[in-house]
Scaffold this motif. Sequence first.
Motif, PDB file in Angstrom:
ATOM      1  N   VAL A 114      46.545  54.663  56.527  1.00  0.00           N
ATOM      2  CA  VAL A 114      45.099  54.439  56.572  1.00  0.00           C
ATOM      3  C   VAL A 114      44.749  52.969  56.354  1.00  0.00           C
ATOM      4  N   MET A 115      45.770  52.104  56.324  1.00  0.00           N
ATOM      5  CA  MET A 115      45.542  50.671  56.143  1.00  0.00           C
ATOM      6  C   MET A 115      45.771  49.939  57.453  1.00  0.00           C
ATOM      7  N   PRO A 116      45.038  48.841  57.685  1.00  0.00           N
ATOM      8  CA  PRO A 116      45.286  48.031  58.881  1.00  0.00           C
ATOM      9  C   PRO A 116      46.725  47.504  58.885  1.00  0.00           C
ATOM     10  N   GLU A 117      47.269  47.343  60.074  1.00  0.00           N
ATOM     11  CA  GLU A 117      48.673  46.929  60.202  1.00  0.00           C
ATOM     12  C   GLU A 117      48.933  45.579  59.550  1.00  0.00           C
ATOM     13  N   ASP A 118      47.983  44.647  59.675  1.00  0.00           N
ATOM     14  CA  ASP A 118      48.205  43.331  59.081  1.00  0.00           C
ATOM     15  C   ASP A 118      48.217  43.396  57.564  1.00  0.00           C
ATOM     16  N   VAL A 119      47.422  44.309  56.985  1.00  0.00           N
ATOM     17  CA  VAL A 119      47.420  44.490  55.531  1.00  0.00           C
ATOM     18  C   VAL A 119      48.751  45.082  55.082  1.00  0.00           C
ATOM     19  N   VAL A 120      49.249  46.057  55.818  1.00  0.00           N
ATOM     20  CA  VAL A 120      50.544  46.655  55.489  1.00  0.00           C
ATOM     21  C   VAL A 120      51.636  45.589  55.505  1.00  0.00           C
ATOM     22  N   ASP A 121      51.597  44.712  56.497  1.00  0.00           N
ATOM     23  CA  ASP A 121      52.595  43.639  56.572  1.00  0.00           C
ATOM     24  C   ASP A 121      52.518  42.731  55.348  1.00  0.00           C
ATOM     25  N   GLN A 122      51.306  42.420  54.912  1.00  0.00           N
ATOM     26  CA  GLN A 122      51.142  41.560  53.738  1.00  0.00           C
ATOM     27  C   GLN A 122      51.617  42.259  52.467  1.00  0.00           C
ATOM     28  N   PHE A 147      40.972  45.807  51.492  1.00  0.00           N
ATOM     29  CA  PHE A 147      41.095  47.248  51.686  1.00  0.00           C
ATOM     30  C   PHE A 147      40.572  48.059  50.506  1.00  0.00           C
ATOM     31  N   SER A 148      40.201  47.409  49.399  1.00  0.00           N
ATOM     32  CA  SER A 148      39.643  48.098  48.233  1.00  0.00           C
ATOM     33  C   SER A 148      38.553  47.211  47.649  1.00  0.00           C
ATOM     34  N   SER A 149      37.309  47.529  47.925  1.00  0.00           N
ATOM     35  CA  SER A 149      36.201  46.671  47.519  1.00  0.00           C
ATOM     36  C   SER A 149      36.196  46.414  46.019  1.00  0.00           C
ATOM     37  N   ILE A 150      36.100  45.140  45.651  1.00  0.00           N
ATOM     38  CA  ILE A 150      36.016  44.782  44.233  1.00  0.00           C
ATOM     39  C   ILE A 150      34.563  44.539  43.822  1.00  0.00           C
ATOM     40  N   GLU A 151      33.640  44.987  44.650  1.00  0.00           N
ATOM     41  CA  GLU A 151      32.216  44.885  44.336  1.00  0.00           C
ATOM     42  C   GLU A 151      31.932  45.532  42.986  1.00  0.00           C
ATOM     43  N   GLY A 152      31.121  44.863  42.187  1.00  0.00           N
ATOM     44  CA  GLY A 152      30.721  45.426  40.903  1.00  0.00           C
ATOM     45  C   GLY A 152      31.591  45.025  39.732  1.00  0.00           C
ATOM     46  N   LEU A 153      32.771  44.481  39.991  1.00  0.00           N
ATOM     47  CA  LEU A 153      33.652  44.056  38.911  1.00  0.00           C
ATOM     48  C   LEU A 153      33.269  42.643  38.463  1.00  0.00           C
ATOM     49  N   ASP A 154      32.873  42.506  37.190  1.00  0.00           N
ATOM     50  CA  ASP A 154      32.585  41.168  36.691  1.00  0.00           C
ATOM     51  C   ASP A 154      33.895  40.490  36.273  1.00  0.00           C
ATOM     52  N   GLU A 155      33.807  39.271  35.799  1.00  0.00           N
ATOM     53  CA  GLU A 155      35.018  38.522  35.470  1.00  0.00           C
ATOM     54  C   GLU A 155      35.831  39.211  34.373  1.00  0.00           C
ATOM     55  N   GLU A 156      35.157  39.762  33.379  1.00  0.00           N
ATOM     56  CA  GLU A 156      35.865  40.452  32.296  1.00  0.00           C
ATOM     57  C   GLU A 156      36.618  41.666  32.835  1.00  0.00           C
ATOM     58  N   GLN A 157      35.990  42.416  33.717  1.00  0.00           N
ATOM     59  CA  GLN A 157      36.634  43.604  34.278  1.00  0.00           C
ATOM     60  C   GLN A 157      37.782  43.229  35.216  1.00  0.00           C
ATOM     61  N   ARG A 158      37.625  42.147  35.946  1.00  0.00           N
ATOM     62  CA  ARG A 158      38.724  41.676  36.793  1.00  0.00           C
ATOM     63  C   ARG A 158      39.903  41.227  35.934  1.00  0.00           C
ATOM     64  N   ASP A 159      39.602  40.543  34.845  1.00  0.00           N
ATOM     65  CA  ASP A 159      40.668  40.110  33.940  1.00  0.00           C
ATOM     66  C   ASP A 159      41.391  41.315  33.349  1.00  0.00           C
ATOM     67  N   LEU A 160      40.640  42.356  33.009  1.00  0.00           N
ATOM     68  CA  LEU A 160      41.246  43.570  32.470  1.00  0.00           C
ATOM     69  C   LEU A 160      42.155  44.219  33.501  1.00  0.00           C
ATOM     70  N   LEU A 161      41.677  44.322  34.719  1.00  0.00           N
ATOM     71  CA  LEU A 161      42.478  44.918  35.783  1.00  0.00           C
ATOM     72  C   LEU A 161      43.754  44.118  36.011  1.00  0.00           C
ATOM     73  N   ARG A 162      43.617  42.816  36.058  1.00  0.00           N
ATOM     74  CA  ARG A 162      44.783  41.962  36.273  1.00  0.00           C
ATOM     75  C   ARG A 162      45.772  42.077  35.115  1.00  0.00           C
ATOM     76  N   ALA A 163      45.267  42.149  33.889  1.00  0.00           N
ATOM     77  CA  ALA A 163      46.144  42.172  32.725  1.00  0.00           C
ATOM     78  C   ALA A 163      46.866  43.506  32.554  1.00  0.00           C
ATOM     79  N   ARG A 164      46.202  44.612  32.890  1.00  0.00           N
ATOM     80  CA  ARG A 164      46.764  45.930  32.572  1.00  0.00           C
ATOM     81  C   ARG A 164      47.373  46.649  33.771  1.00  0.00           C
TER      82      ARG A 164
END
Length: 247
Positions: A114-122, A147-164
């Motif tokens: 369900v992902m575009p071919e270029d995304v799969v390659d990456q 392929f996965s919208s990060i809309e709505g994630l503030d910097e703190e939430q992005r940092d949490l996602l990246r860290a965990r």
Amino acid sequence: MATFVLVPGAWLGAWAWEDTARALSERGHAALPVTLTGLGERSDVATPEVGLDTHIDDITAFVMEQDLRDVTLVAHSYAAVPVTGAAGRLGPRLERVVYLDSAPFTEGTRLLDVMPEDVVDQLREQVAEHGGGWRLPLPPFGLLGTFSSIEGLDEEQRDLLRARATPQPFRTFEQRLTSPAEFGPDVDRVVVACNDAKALLDAALPTLAFLNQSPWRHFHLPTGHWPMLSRPVELADTLDEVVSSVR
């Protein structure tokens, strides 16, 4: 009171559901987050052999070993694939399946389909360069957002996602589903669509046409692909509405 089994998407563990699970508990529900093999606090048991079948077994065993009944099984993102497999094994224990910004998969399909071919390659490049050839670390947000919208994630939430976030055994993306669910007539079928999924449903794509028909029910949560992080309490409100509303 409903019994929610909350299955996280790729790179996530039970930790991602903490705020939503707490809000569901405050509303009188049983909220049981799952960590799949090789992820979250179970990252130490990750191996190249961990695949889709492993995660189907995880979900099935979680329900069976705790002798859960009248289960509302919630599948976020990637979890749609193993949940579709596990749901077919739960029989009368399953009351409802909720696809959160996701959709059921058919036999023979896999997440990469369900992902575009270029995304799969990456993604394959990420696995080769940063994952030892078998694990996919959380991609850079620039790639993730394609392929996965990060809309709505503030910097703190992005940092949490990246860290965990923990690297995903890539075989879980590559393995094809061989045992899709055959829902009984009494199983409630629900899609909670965030903005991107809602746009796909509104576009009436032929492959998703069945989701716009009875017995499927729709709920909309106006945020990006990670609502348990961007809108955790609102997600709990929506899930509460799902189980309290009349089919």
